[in-house]
Design a protein around this motif. Sequence first.
Motif, PDB file in Angstrom:
ATOM      1  N   SER A 156       0.819  -1.206   0.000  1.00 54.33           N
ATOM      2  CA  SER A 156       0.000   0.000   0.000  1.00 54.33           C
ATOM      3  C   SER A 156       0.852   1.255   0.000  1.00 54.33           C
ATOM      4  O   SER A 156       2.072   1.201  -0.102  1.00 54.33           O
ATOM      5  CB  SER A 156      -0.856  -0.006   1.241  1.00 54.33           C
ATOM      6  OG  SER A 156       0.005  -0.048   2.341  1.00 54.33           O
ATOM      7  N   LEU A 178      -3.566  -7.860   2.293  1.00 55.82           N
ATOM      8  CA  LEU A 178      -3.089  -6.548   2.688  1.00 55.82           C
ATOM      9  C   LEU A 178      -3.649  -6.160   4.052  1.00 55.82           C
ATOM     10  O   LEU A 178      -2.968  -5.568   4.890  1.00 55.82           O
ATOM     11  CB  LEU A 178      -3.543  -5.548   1.628  1.00 55.82           C
ATOM     12  CG  LEU A 178      -2.597  -4.421   1.311  1.00 55.82           C
ATOM     13  CD1 LEU A 178      -1.243  -4.973   0.955  1.00 55.82           C
ATOM     14  CD2 LEU A 178      -3.146  -3.625   0.156  1.00 55.82           C
ATOM     15  N   GLU A 180      -8.471   0.655   0.481  1.00 55.24           N
ATOM     16  CA  GLU A 180      -7.072   0.471   0.152  1.00 55.24           C
ATOM     17  C   GLU A 180      -6.686  -0.996   0.110  1.00 55.24           C
ATOM     18  O   GLU A 180      -5.832  -1.401  -0.667  1.00 55.24           O
ATOM     19  CB  GLU A 180      -6.215   1.205   1.180  1.00 55.24           C
ATOM     20  CG  GLU A 180      -4.776   1.238   0.780  1.00 55.24           C
ATOM     21  CD  GLU A 180      -3.935   2.026   1.750  1.00 55.24           C
ATOM     22  OE1 GLU A 180      -4.512   2.626   2.674  1.00 55.24           O
ATOM     23  OE2 GLU A 180      -2.718   2.043   1.574  1.00 55.24           O
ATOM     24  N   CYS A 181      -7.312  -1.807   0.957  1.00 57.77           N
ATOM     25  CA  CYS A 181      -6.938  -3.221   1.003  1.00 57.77           C
ATOM     26  C   CYS A 181      -7.553  -3.933  -0.189  1.00 57.77           C
ATOM     27  O   CYS A 181      -8.634  -4.504  -0.105  1.00 57.77           O
ATOM     28  CB  CYS A 181      -7.415  -3.855   2.286  1.00 57.77           C
ATOM     29  SG  CYS A 181      -6.619  -3.121   3.697  1.00 57.77           S
ATOM     30  N   VAL A 206      -7.977   6.495  -1.191  1.00 53.79           N
ATOM     31  CA  VAL A 206      -6.824   5.965  -0.472  1.00 53.79           C
ATOM     32  C   VAL A 206      -5.801   7.067  -0.229  1.00 53.79           C
ATOM     33  O   VAL A 206      -5.314   7.250   0.886  1.00 53.79           O
ATOM     34  CB  VAL A 206      -6.186   4.814  -1.272  1.00 53.79           C
ATOM     35  CG1 VAL A 206      -4.870   4.414  -0.660  1.00 53.79           C
ATOM     36  CG2 VAL A 206      -7.123   3.640  -1.329  1.00 53.79           C
TER      37      VAL A 206
END
Lengths: 718, 428
Positions: A182, B85, B79-80, A240
């Motif tokens: 990430s 993740l 985001e995952c 994000v």
Amino acid sequence: MATSSVSKGCFVFKPSAKKKKKTLDLESYFTDGCEDARSSELRFELCQDLWDQIKTETEILQDELNRKVLDSLLEFTKKCSSIRHHSDWTSQMRASEIPTAALILGVNVTDHDMTFQSLSELLQTSVTPHVASVQAKECGALKHLMKKVLERLMDTVVAVGDDDDDEVEEETEQHHRSVHCSLTTLCDWYSKKTKKSSSGTPGKKRSSLVVNEQQEPPVVIVFKDLEAFNPRVLQDFILVCSRYVQRLPLMFIFGIATAPSTIQHMLPHSVSSLLCIELFQSLSCSQHLTTVIEKLILTHSFPFKLNGKVMQVLVGIFLYHDFSVKNFIKGLQLALLEHFYSQPLSVLCCRKEKALLNLKHLRHDDLERVRQLPSFRRFVEKQEIEEQEKLRTDDSHLKNVCQKLMKDLHKYHKCYYPILRCLHTLTSSLPRYPLGKQIRELHLICLEKNVWEAEEYQSAVNLLKMLAKDELISLLQKCAEILQPIRSTQMKSACVQLEELLSKFQQLDAPATDQSTASEENFTSPVKNLPKKTDLFQLQKTLLESRRSRKKSPFEALRNEALDFIDTLVKSHLSPPESQPLYEVCYYSSSAAVRRHLNAAPRTSIQAALSSPYHYLQNESLKSDDGTVSNSAPDICIAYKLHLECGRLINLYDWLEAYSTVISAAEGTDPDSDGFGKVDEVKHARFIRAVAELEFLGFIKSTKQKTDHVARLTWGGC
Amino acid sequence: MTGLLQQPGYDEERLKRVSELLPCREVQAGMLLSLMGQPQQYCYPSVFIYGHRSSGKSHVTNILMEELELPHATVSCVECVSVALLFEQVLLSFFGCDAASLLPRSPSLSDFVRIYRQQSSQFPAEQTRYIVSDTSPELLRDADANLLPALLRLQELVEDNVTVILLSEIVWETFRPNTGCFEPLLLHFPDYSKDELKQVLSKNKHPSYSAEFYSSYINILLGVFYSVCRDLRELRHLAALNFSKFCEPVEAGKAKVGDTHKLWKNIEPHLKKAMRTVYLREVSRCLSAHTHVELPYYSKFLLIAAYLASYNPARTDKRFFVKHHGKIRKTNFLKKNEKTSNHLLGPKPFPLDRLLAIFYSVVDSRVAPTASIFSQISSLVTLQLLVQISHDDQLDAPKYKCAVTLDFISAISRTVNFDIVKYLYDFL
Ligand SMILES: Nc1ncnc2c1ncn2[C@@H]1O[C@H](COP(=O)(O)OP(=O)(O)O)[C@@H](O)[C@H]1O
């Protein structure tokens, strides 16, 4: 390759002089098939030189044109990165938003690459080393987008930072282990990066908080083609990113081809509210083209010229098809190559001194070619008989004459462009643009015919006669400014005359009696009062009336004098290039070749091949006058011809029958015999192959609508 | 007002600071805190917090976690992109990167549980560990049928003092799997009232002006915008945007700080104007100037043809595009169900050859079917002005839809002197 060894084994062959060969290649292509190697080498050299010149000039131009928008973008990025630190209240309130530049670039997507190239270079040199550009086609999912961004950002740094190699190794390794990772990775990487560069001793974390902008450069992500991105991916990515703005000074640049409203179509409010968007508009592509034409075509310093038709084709492709300046330049390059390749006399297409030198070295063959040139023949015919004879037979005399002609041609160009600009300045602001709004339009008219004989020219002159005094004076002043810097005796004298005229206009003012000013006002009023959309006829009528109703004022007399002067300038300098002997040396005129290369029509040529195979095969037996396909044509042509007679769906069996009949006739089978039109295995196989080929070419496809039928995919054509 | 938050086991000073940072959310914060209990006590296994956007869910949880220095892992479901993740992030923030690297390449839930247990036996929790799942937990639900139920009772699975907090904008009922699962505790965050909004917004006062002055500004702002917008984030944005305008008279010396009426007079028309573009952010301001898109000449006609093909029934093409169509009146081919406007129904797909047929009849000159005509069609697709539907196979008769509005196409048509309304079935 042969070796002298008798045993089997591996042998290393050094790539011998490969480089040399390669450079030769380009040239050998060019010189291939030319009888006179020396001249073609020379032409190749000239051509290369000119192309290099075009390339550098367009690059400089591109830079200049983009400078404004790029500068403001840079300003924006700098501002954004500095705001994060010592900031005022407003920006603090908005610190959680990601600064975003929406760059409106226009629909000529092919040109954008250059812009982005220079943009990221500029950013990297003056704002931040951390720039990543992504394209929609690489980012099908969030995962891929993330990966691309991480890779690009970290790699750019890898490439730059030579001093700490093992560090870099470790980083890339770690990053390869978890590519799916990430933005946290990026944050860590970033803080490591910035800490290292901020020369402070490690461990004093607190104190290094007082960083300046240099130590915390923004991380810029460029989305080259926003429209093509999957909205979902983009939204997620922004969501994000917005979680990391506190730790990572992110910045986006959106490349937009259409309109800013795209952003609203793609991003819901919950996402776009995370961005702080500022708009930037780049130069429109037609303006860009205008400058390119101005720099490369409307100048005497560039010896290679396009004739009207070719110019028309290139401009047409631009306006009608792609709006791409890059393609326009490609077209220019093609014309350049073709010209130097196909015209042996193009050795003379270069700077004056060089051309005169090359002229001296012309051989007998080339001089014969000169004699064949239409423009030269016209020139010869105008000479006296004796002189004609001499020109036809005496090579050295011809060379001497050509010297003069070449000089004249250069002079012609030297005067043509300034006068063209003057005429454009005078006419480009007239109502309804009788001679075109853009200078290229006027140029096209002048290339085609004697401009002063054109109707539009007359109406332009008439309109000029109706201009108010101060308008006219300012236009004439502009013309004088254009002529001023030209280093040519003719232009110098023209300029002097123009200045004289201008000073006479000035003097008109000095003893201005009440009466004359009043009459002037009277005079200008009818034009001013006219509604914008009066037709020319109306205007002329008003003009005539007002002219009849009054005697000429001194202003009018002077104005007519000035316009007559302009008229003589136009008549003596703006004649089309065809009127100049030897013009073929510099002008490329094969518009068909250019069109064929740049605007190919694959479908037309396939259809031509199928419906008249003679066109390509050149076999006498295939020749037919009435446009029908002869029976002995290739199978696919016959199948094609038959399929044209069918509707949307084609019955395969009927088609086969028809085909077989035609083939039998071609084989000369007696129409009355039993075997005529019978389908045998070979015919069947040939038919199937023909059908398969047609399917491959996209004319038919199999369909489930009806058994034993295929569907036609094209319409018309019969 | 302060001191409302009380819970044994936490530092008094810190609690005080937390309650200062959370105006108008004391009740919710207090509730959450009492659910959490003392640091070392076990907490309820899972808590589900829901409420509208900007009702302070993440704000409250984050402040509590950060200020009280509780061990926690915040994960974002957006985001995952893979569960791996998510697992990695949790392990990373609880046990460091060594633990995270123990995960196999594509870990399953049980891998995660195994490693978690192994680690927590080495480093047992001294106080409750929290996993906060920020934004859109519906992605968790959709990712894997077992994931959400497992997370809800993670405490039991890993036998550790761990609590999962889910933040959501939608209610719990939509999450409950039909096989049933462990029910989390529900905690609702109501919307802020007008007064509360005022109180929260007034906190960000401008350093060079007094708190009173700023709060009078907020008062005026809310008076104008409250009826259309209650989103705290948006209001804060508007406040930041318009404040400089509000101070102008003061800065110019034309009004005093206390002269509320005068200031109100000055700012009100300005705010009214801004009202039209609430929710549109900056882009909108320059928008009207740029709606015009420049296209190459034939692209314009291709787009026009696409629009006609999308909004006219195919049967009517003859009526519009065949030169001598005789007299076909609208009623002749009006079908019953077609009384509704085609524009209300949206664009319909059409095949490539219909597009080209219409194109050749609307464009005023003879156009060779060159490669660039076809590539312009794909350019239009890239620009999202046309949409290609179904397959990518170019040979197999592709279908398209036109994705532009009537306004847009009218503007385009005007530039080429084409009266599009004459060719639209709806306007016959
Ligand atoms: N009570 C409050 N006091 C101060 N700021 C608040 C308060 N409630 C919300 N905010 C602010 O409003 C914004 C949105 O809040 P957030 O917690 O992200 O909303 P949610 O998670 O409910 O969508 C955040 O920037 C936060 O700082």
